[in-house]
Design an enzyme around this catalytic site. Sequence first.
Site, PDB file in Angstrom:
ATOM      1  CD  GLU A   1      -9.291   8.741  -4.684  1.00  0.00           C
ATOM      2  OE1 GLU A   1      -8.143   8.233  -4.633  1.00  0.00           O
ATOM      3  OE2 GLU A   1      -9.736   9.311  -5.694  1.00  0.00           O
TER       4      GLU A   1
ATOM      5  CG  PHE B   1     -14.174   6.732 -18.525  1.00  0.00           C
ATOM      6  CD1 PHE B   1     -12.903   6.185 -18.644  1.00  0.00           C
ATOM      7  CD2 PHE B   1     -14.318   7.938 -17.859  1.00  0.00           C
ATOM      8  CE1 PHE B   1     -11.792   6.837 -18.122  1.00  0.00           C
ATOM      9  CE2 PHE B   1     -13.211   8.598 -17.332  1.00  0.00           C
ATOM     10  CZ  PHE B   1     -11.942   8.040 -17.467  1.00  0.00           C
ATOM     11  CD  GLN B   2     -12.806   7.802 -13.957  1.00  0.00           C
ATOM     12  OE1 GLN B   2     -13.647   8.605 -13.577  1.00  0.00           O
ATOM     13  NE2 GLN B   2     -11.506   7.984 -13.782  1.00  0.00           N
TER      14      GLN B   2
ATOM     15  CE  LYS C   1     -21.519  13.961 -14.122  1.00  0.00           C
ATOM     16  NZ  LYS C   1     -20.389  14.205 -15.017  1.00  0.00           N
TER      17      LYS C   1
ATOM     18  CG  MET D   1       5.186  -7.559  13.143  1.00  0.00           C
ATOM     19  SD  MET D   1       5.725  -7.964  14.814  1.00  0.00           S
ATOM     20  CE  MET D   1       4.702  -6.879  15.787  1.00  0.00           C
TER      21      MET D   1
HETATM   22  C1  LIG Z   1      -0.786  -2.715   3.814  1.00  0.00           C
HETATM   23  C2  LIG Z   1      -0.012  -3.741   4.527  1.00  0.00           C
HETATM   24  N1  LIG Z   1       0.904  -4.494   3.869  1.00  0.00           N
HETATM   25  C3  LIG Z   1       1.634  -5.427   4.527  1.00  0.00           C
HETATM   26  C4  LIG Z   1       1.466  -5.631   5.865  1.00  0.00           C
HETATM   27  C5  LIG Z   1       2.288  -6.677   6.602  1.00  0.00           C
HETATM   28  N2  LIG Z   1       3.137  -6.043   7.610  1.00  0.00           N
HETATM   29  C6  LIG Z   1       2.798  -5.998   8.920  1.00  0.00           C
HETATM   30  S1  LIG Z   1       3.903  -5.173   9.854  1.00  0.00           S
HETATM   31  C7  LIG Z   1       4.896  -4.889   8.538  1.00  0.00           C
HETATM   32  C8  LIG Z   1       6.185  -4.124   8.682  1.00  0.00           C
HETATM   33  C9  LIG Z   1       5.980  -2.698   9.046  1.00  0.00           C
HETATM   34  O1  LIG Z   1       7.204  -2.020   8.948  1.00  0.00           O
HETATM   35  P1  LIG Z   1       7.432  -0.619   9.608  1.00  0.00           P
HETATM   36  O2  LIG Z   1       6.309   0.286   9.264  1.00  0.00           O
HETATM   37  O3  LIG Z   1       8.799  -0.140   9.301  1.00  0.00           O
HETATM   38  O4  LIG Z   1       7.266  -0.917  11.158  1.00  0.00           O
HETATM   39  P2  LIG Z   1       8.228  -1.743  12.158  1.00  0.00           P
HETATM   40  O5  LIG Z   1       7.651  -3.107  12.291  1.00  0.00           O
HETATM   41  O6  LIG Z   1       9.596  -1.755  11.581  1.00  0.00           O
HETATM   42  O7  LIG Z   1       8.131  -0.989  13.436  1.00  0.00           O
HETATM   43  C10 LIG Z   1       4.355  -5.455   7.381  1.00  0.00           C
HETATM   44  C11 LIG Z   1       4.988  -5.407   6.044  1.00  0.00           C
HETATM   45  C12 LIG Z   1       0.465  -4.851   6.504  1.00  0.00           C
HETATM   46  N3  LIG Z   1       0.180  -5.000   7.794  1.00  0.00           N
HETATM   47  N4  LIG Z   1      -0.212  -3.900   5.825  1.00  0.00           N
END
Ligand SMILES: Cc1ncc(C[n+]2csc(CCOP(=O)(O)OP(=O)(O)O)c2C)c(N)n1
Lengths: 585, 163
Positions: free
Chosen positions: A64, A126-127, A176, A493
């Site tokens: 979703e 439920f749900q 529902k 990052m």
């Molecule tokens: C759902 C979610 N969980 C955690 C984060 C924290 N976060 C920000 S950037 C990042 C790393 C992203 O890694 P990747 O997709 O490999 O991109 P890169 O920075 O290596 O280009 C994380 C864990 C986030 N923004 N969103």
Amino acid sequence: MTSQTKSVDTTKAPEMLSGAAMVIRALADEGVEYLYGYPGGAVLHIYDALFQQNKVKHVLVRHEQAATHMADAYARASGKAGVVLVTSGPGATNAVTGIATAYMDSIPMVVLTGQVMSHLIGDDAFQETDMLGISRPICKHNMSVRRPEDIPYLIKKAFHIAQTGRPGPVVLDIPKDMTMPNQKFAYHYPSEINLRSYQPKQQGHAGQIKKAVTALLAAKKPILYAGGGVIMGQAAEELTELAQLLNLPVTNTLMGLGAYPAGDKQFIGMLGMHGSYEANQTMHHADLILAVGARFDDRVTNNTKKFCPDATIIHIDIDPASISKTINAHIPIVGLVKPVLTEMLAVLKQKKKKLDTTALQSWWQQIAQWRAVHGGRYDSATPLLKPQYVIEQVSKITKGDAYVCSDVGQHQMFAAQYYQFNKPNRWINSGGLGTMGFGLPAAMGVKLNYPDADVVCVTGEGSIQMNIQELSTCKQYGLGVKIINLNNGYLGMVKQWQDMNYESRYASSYMDSLPDFVKLAEAYGHVGIRVTKPEELQPALERAFALKDQLVFLDIHVDPKEHVYPMQVPGGAMNEMFLSKTERT
Amino acid sequence: MRHIISVLLENESGALARLVGLFAQRGYNIDSLNVAPTDDPTLSRLTLVTQGNDQVIEQISKQLHKLIEVVKVSDISEAAHIERELMLVKVKANGNQREEVKRCADIFRGQIIDVTPTTYTIQLVGTSDKLDAFIQALGATPILEVVRSGASGIARGEKTLAL
Ligand SMILES: Cc1ncc(C[n+]2csc(CCOP(=O)(O)OP(=O)(O)O)c2C)c(N)n1
Ligand SMILES: [Mg+2]
């Protein structure tokens, strides 16, 4: 249903429809073409009504969350609300991240959530989940259906609220028993709606606009700072005209990229945490900031106490609560950016005045010097593929005209910095919430609605795995998205912050046990291409974009050590930045 | 600074939860909150007492305005206004104490509205300050229970907060 419609000949006699049929019919009358969703017990009557007509088409996602991002991205590209249908309980909670994502970026969306029968609400049935309670802080508004005959009105109201004023997602919870197929009611879809408690402003205050023009004309070091409000407010044309009429330097926020053409000489780049050196310097030293549809986000201002000490601030925004929230505005103008800019242009043309040419010229000279300092350089003297280079090549091959849907991380910032966005609504990213997993479903939502356009998903090996299951949806609907996976083997990052703040202690930022993305793409019935050397990039891109209708997964192995620069120094002013691993301002 | 904010709100389910939620989400405090339908049953009138500097109060009022069900918002403490709160206090009243409590209630123009051989229940209306002062004045009298409505307010003169 169609035969029933035909049998009703007189325009007077109301059409009798079940609640479920009314939901779908109201969407059709609203002009909705696609509904993104996933079925379940609480919405089965609605799905059955959907099955019995052919105006509204349903897209079956695999989770979703993806439905919400598809709808959201459609809205970002088209300006119209995207629509989602999910079941109660887990269906609704899976949609939560997508609703919050849209809310943070002010994206219009209508989310229909199933709910247990009215008489069971509160029984831990439920749900059952209190979706109104859960979604309240992350949507513009939410409502529930209490009488089936109210459904057309409530759906109209949901669209009205989602798409006017400062846009945002609206949740409509539908128990529902409001959709029973055998209980029919007179159907009438209201053509418009008027709410006494919700009358968003349109035009700006004429006196304030005059004041703003006077201040603008007196400026010696002006800057135009444009945000996502210009994109969603469809005012890029007016903004560009104003900037060019007065020869103003323009910076866009992360959400505003494309509001002003990146290829134009007056564009000085994105500003903020990973903004260009020249944009951050220009902003910091400006004596006048014309902020249009931007909200002085903390990722832009850095330390608000040190923010732009000399600037008079004119702030145009549809949301009064965004004005003087973090940064005090000297000349606030509440209204839709399009009519406000149009009016400003009219006043300016009538006055026939320009800014002081000598002052403006020396301001532009100063900006040129700042441009020369960094200018988006990156270290290209390595045998490794640089992520910046990859984005530059993607920008070239698509002529800056693709829809670029990004995930979250370093790759997102590289895409923002190095893709040349010359048109609005082409850069689609989760700026406010920063939702990893947004990119692929977003690209799908755009590709479905703009099948002839090039649609790119810029992602990382971390982000793509958050909604990788949607490769199956892509196969089902023939969505020829091009996935640019900037694979650095790290949550890049996070790693960058650990390099800069935690002496390179990589706590859980290494992506171990990665799948073979090429095989994975093939397993889903798509094309996968691996790129590990710089010379392989060009042919791979050419092949990918030549395969018009196919999804191509480009797994591009890039330098794992790369950082995003410039980067503002935490707690500093706008213009305090790291420029590379060894330089800072 | 203490502010009294009056809100005219659609009398719909969920509207109050949204308003209260806003204060929690954005970290604004609520000293007291008082709400009931008006002469027009489709509208509720709400009085909220909060603290904050001018900037915070401005944000509160803008954020309240943004809620779809909010019809009107006014910081009535910005101009001449009347503030009233209702308090019910149950105290222990034995022997000599009975006279003393009664005298104190009289001074504050309170009414004793329920009597048992050992307790009095006093009703008092006034500004929140006055109610505080009454509790102080009860001194050593053991207080068994205090119920306060929170302040209600209205602007003085011809100014109104209405449709
Ligand atoms: C759902 C979610 N969980 C955690 C984060 C924290 N976060 C920000 S950037 C990042 C790393 C992203 O890694 P990747 O997709 O490999 O991109 P890169 O920075 O290596 O280009 C994380 C864990 C986030 N923004 N969103
Ligand atoms: Mg990565």
